[in-house]
Design a protein around this motif. Structure first.
Motif, PDB file in Angstrom:
ATOM      1  N   ALA A  66      45.278 -16.102 -56.311  1.00  0.00           N
ATOM      2  CA  ALA A  66      45.628 -14.706 -56.591  1.00  0.00           C
ATOM      3  C   ALA A  66      44.381 -13.842 -56.627  1.00  0.00           C
ATOM      4  O   ALA A  66      44.404 -12.678 -56.204  1.00  0.00           O
ATOM      5  CB  ALA A  66      46.389 -14.613 -57.914  1.00  0.00           C
ATOM      6  N   ASP A  67      43.274 -14.401 -57.123  1.00  0.00           N
ATOM      7  CA  ASP A  67      42.013 -13.649 -57.132  1.00  0.00           C
ATOM      8  C   ASP A  67      41.591 -13.264 -55.725  1.00  0.00           C
ATOM      9  O   ASP A  67      41.259 -12.101 -55.444  1.00  0.00           O
ATOM     10  CB  ASP A  67      40.904 -14.497 -57.773  1.00  0.00           C
ATOM     11  N   ALA A  68      41.584 -14.239 -54.820  1.00  0.00           N
ATOM     12  CA  ALA A  68      41.157 -13.974 -53.444  1.00  0.00           C
ATOM     13  C   ALA A  68      42.099 -12.979 -52.768  1.00  0.00           C
ATOM     14  O   ALA A  68      41.661 -12.065 -52.056  1.00  0.00           O
ATOM     15  CB  ALA A  68      41.105 -15.278 -52.654  1.00  0.00           C
ATOM     16  N   PHE A  69      43.387 -13.139 -52.993  1.00  0.00           N
ATOM     17  CA  PHE A  69      44.384 -12.256 -52.404  1.00  0.00           C
ATOM     18  C   PHE A  69      44.145 -10.816 -52.854  1.00  0.00           C
ATOM     19  O   PHE A  69      44.131  -9.878 -52.045  1.00  0.00           O
ATOM     20  CB  PHE A  69      45.769 -12.738 -52.837  1.00  0.00           C
ATOM     21  N   ALA A  70      43.933 -10.625 -54.144  1.00  0.00           N
ATOM     22  CA  ALA A  70      43.711  -9.278 -54.683  1.00  0.00           C
ATOM     23  C   ALA A  70      42.458  -8.639 -54.110  1.00  0.00           C
ATOM     24  O   ALA A  70      42.440  -7.450 -53.759  1.00  0.00           O
ATOM     25  CB  ALA A  70      43.623  -9.347 -56.212  1.00  0.00           C
TER      26      ALA A  70
END
Length: 711
Positions: free
Chosen positions: A595-599
């Motif tokens: 989720a961090d990378a996606f954001a």
């Protein structure tokens, strides 16, 4: 005696060195030192070339050097110049030498993080009339460069800008905002511009930030960069910089690959072909590569002036400048018209003759080998080493660059109206997007340029007219004319970790934000445009990075211009939306995407006018990213399997497809500075005319909807 690179950085406001077009960037421009006249260099260069003893590069062969000492043993091989003529000897290190390199590079003391004072004294000496003629002469004899002076002139001014960028970088590191990573930096030299791009930009800018450098040998034209390495280490010793900080690795290809693979955390800086870059990236994951492409000129009429511009652009340095023209679009062109282009061609009997003629570089060299006349697809000029192919269709993708050979592909769809036809221009824009030239020049019709500018994503655009046409071969990065060599975006990371822009701070490409700084920044609420990313699934550190990206974009967005600084040509520059051609930029969260990378990858689109082209694709197995995507309410969002995504029937092929790779852990990835990171996702660069202080040009081109704006 004061430095000719004036020390004005201390008087400037230092703001975060994060990338192109923000306030910090513009603070580094302007107030540049004057450059010495060409005449100060010309006769010393002539004397050095005429007095050169051919046996010198045999008696003192290229060899591996560690801590100032040549490594014994190894295999002796011949070196060759740009035209593959033997010109000396090189000793490739053997297994023992390779082991010594590995041991040395793993043990360099990098506790000193600032060598700026000593390095800048060295650089001032290197660009002085004492040593610059030596660099120019060696390059003329090895690479056969005809105009080494212009490179020194650009070096003096562009290095002033990049010094200021390093000042900002080191100030931020001292303030605890970021960490410069000091793994040994490998330097893969480019033969045609090595004195500025390699010695100054890659070597000296890293050294002054306390980053050890390793210069790698080449299979050709390796003599002149080895000679600047020798001169550099002599000056390092005089100015008190440990010789351990600069290593020369003379290795065959297998040895180089083994050395690079042994240091996977190290950055490598390379300028050259995409083929070589792709091979290097296999063993150097932190490769920062600038790679050439088929530079293109469009003219709406072939008259005497535009023929001359095409001739100079295609023959400069015997087609040995990275911006030389490979593709011409012109009306009513046939083989006779192509032959007539070369009525303007010059032929120098040697680099020395060109130097004596005032460092003239606009033409062929008599001794240059050529395959013109042997390639059945091209017609050879009757008397010159030039060849051309004419077609009503655009060239095939991935055409051979024919480096150092005078080859051009000419696309002639018909008369001038056919060149200006929107359907043809759409096809040309798609070809440009797929093939990634460095530069595009349009002479004769601003509307033609507008359509191509808005539907492509290059870094260098030049607008000329039929009386005073522009060339493909010119950019002045010290005056805001950013220069970059980007492959087509879907394939970009096969060749480089980040795209490279000039001017920029070289060590900034291998720098991370301080994790504690980002975590503190992420404790607050995100801006309204990014509220969909402000969820429990996204860590405080990632939110802090998203906030830093937003801050940078808010400062850097919009069309900027160079009217307020001294300049030769008016330029409008900045960050741009992806091409406005109906193609999407895809962020694909696969099953493993955090989720961090996606954001982090979504944020630059959601925060700006690039949002319109964003397509979000999420693997259904990734529950966290599915929830995040659904919460955004973005129109072009699809939850789909890998197979379904791969089978998507796009109306237009995506301009960019990114599977997020951000890792906030400093030990395994960290958060890169915004400039390098955003260049993976967005277009960036400049468009210029040939006139200074052209306010009408600024007003016209600043109005383009291509420039990035905040949402």
């Amino acid at each position: 005696m004061p430095s000719h690179m004036m020390k004005t950085a201390a008087a400037r406001q230092l703001r975060r060195n994060q990338g192109y077009a923000n306030t910090a960037f513009w603070n580094c421009l302007g107030n540049l030192p004057p450059t010495p006249p060409k005449s100060d260099y010309q006769q010393p260069v002539i004397d050095l070339v005429e007095g050169f003893k051919a046996e010198a590069w045999y008696e003192d062969p290229v060899r591996t050097v560690i801590d100032g000492t040549a490594v014994p043993g190894g295999a002796e091989v011949a070196t060759v110049d740009a035209f593959f003529q033997e010109n000396g000897k090189m000793i490739h290190a053997d297994a023992a030498g390779l082991a010594a390199l590995k041991k040395h590079l793993a043990s360099i003391d990098t506790s000193t993080k600032d060598y700026r004072e000593a390095v800048r004294k060295i650089e001032d000496e290197l660009t002085s009339t004492k040593y610059a003629p030596v660099l120019i002469a060696n390059q003329a004899m090895d690479y056969k460069k005809q105009d080494g002076f212009t490179e020194i002139e650009e070096w003096i001014q562009a290095a002033t800008v990049e010094r200021r960028m390093n000042d900002q970088l080191l100030a931020d590191e001292a303030a605890g905002t970021l960490n410069v990573l000091r793994h040994p930096a490998f330097i893969g030299c480019v033969s045609n511009f090595t004195n500025f791009l390699d010695l100054s930009k890659k070597v000296l800018r890293n050294l002054e930030a306390g980053v050890p450098v390793v210069v790698l040998s080449r299979s050709n034209t390796t003599q002149h960069m080895y000679r600047w390495y020798q001169l550099l280490t002599q000056l390092m010793e005089q100015h008190g910089i440990p010789l351990a900080m600069a290593t020369y690795a003379s290795l065959d290809v297998a040895g180089q690959r083994a050395l690079l693979a042994h240091f996977p955390n190290s950055p490598m800086y390379f300028t050259g072909s995409r083929e070589v870059a792709e091979q290097l990236k296999e063993v150097a994951p932190n490769l920062m590569a600038a790679t050439a492409g088929p530079n293109t000129m469009v003219v709406t009429e072939l008259n005497d002036a535009t023929r001359a511009a095409a001739c100079i652009s295609s023959t400069i340095e015997n087609a040995g400048q990275c911006t030389h023209m490979r593709h011409l679009v012109a009306p009513d062109a046939d083989l006779a018209a192509c032959e007539k282009i070369y009525d303007h061609a010059r032929m120098a009997e040697s680099p020395l003759a060109a130097i004596k003629d005032g460092f003239r570089c606009d033409g062929f060299l008599a001794p240059a080998p050529t395959s013109a006349g042997t390639d059945p697809d091209y017609t050879k000029h009757p008397t010159l080493p030039a060849a051309y192919r004419v077609s009503s269709e655009l060239p095939p993708d991935a055409i051979n660059e024919k480096w150092r050979e005078g080859f051009i592909d000419v696309t002639s769809p018909g008369d001038a109206a056919a060149v200006k036809d929107p359907q043809f221009l759409d096809a040309l824009a798609r070809w440009i997007v797929r093939n990634g030239p460095i530069t595009l020049t349009v002479n004769g019709d601003d509307e033609v340029m507008r359509q191509l500018f808005e539907k492509t994503g290059l870094t260098v655009y030049t607008v000329g007219d039929l009386e005073t046409p522009g060339l493909t071969v010119s950019a002045r990065p010290q005056e805001s004319e950013a220069f970059g060599e980007f492959p087509a975006r879907p394939t970009l990371q096969r060749f480089t970790k980040f795209p490279v822009l000039v001017p920029s701070s070289a060590p900034a490409y291998h720098t991370q934000y301080n994790a504690a700084y980002l975590a503190a920044k992420g404790a607050g609420a995100l801006p309204a445009a990014l509220k969909g990313l402000d969820t429990a699934a996204v860590s405080a550190t990632a939110k802090g990075y998203v906030a830093a990206l937003h801050e940078f974009l808010a400062d850097a967005c919009g069309a900027k211009n160079n009217l307020h600084i001294t300049h030769a040509r008016t330029a409008v520059s900045g960050w741009q939306r992806p091409p406005l051609n109906g193609a999407f930029s895809v962020i694909r969260a696969d099953a493993a995407t955090s989720a961090d990378a996606f954001a982090v990858y979504l944020a630059p689109y959601l925060a700006t006018s690039a949002k319109d082209c964003l397509y979000i694709s999420v693997d259904p197995a990734n529950a966290a990213c599915v929830e995040l995507a659904n919460g955004l309410g973005h129109a072009h969002t699809k939850v789909e399997s890998e197979a379904a995504f791969e089978a998507t029937a796009w109306e237009q092929p995506p301009w960019n497809v990114q599977v997020p790779k951000y890792d906030g852990n400093p030990a395994t990835g960290g958060a890169p500075l915004p400039g390098p990171f955003l260049a993976l996702l967005l277009a960036v660069g400049h468009i210029k005319c040939l006139r200074p202080n052209d306010k009408a040009f600024v007003e016209k081109w600043s109005a383009s909807k291509k420039w990035l704006s905040m949402a």
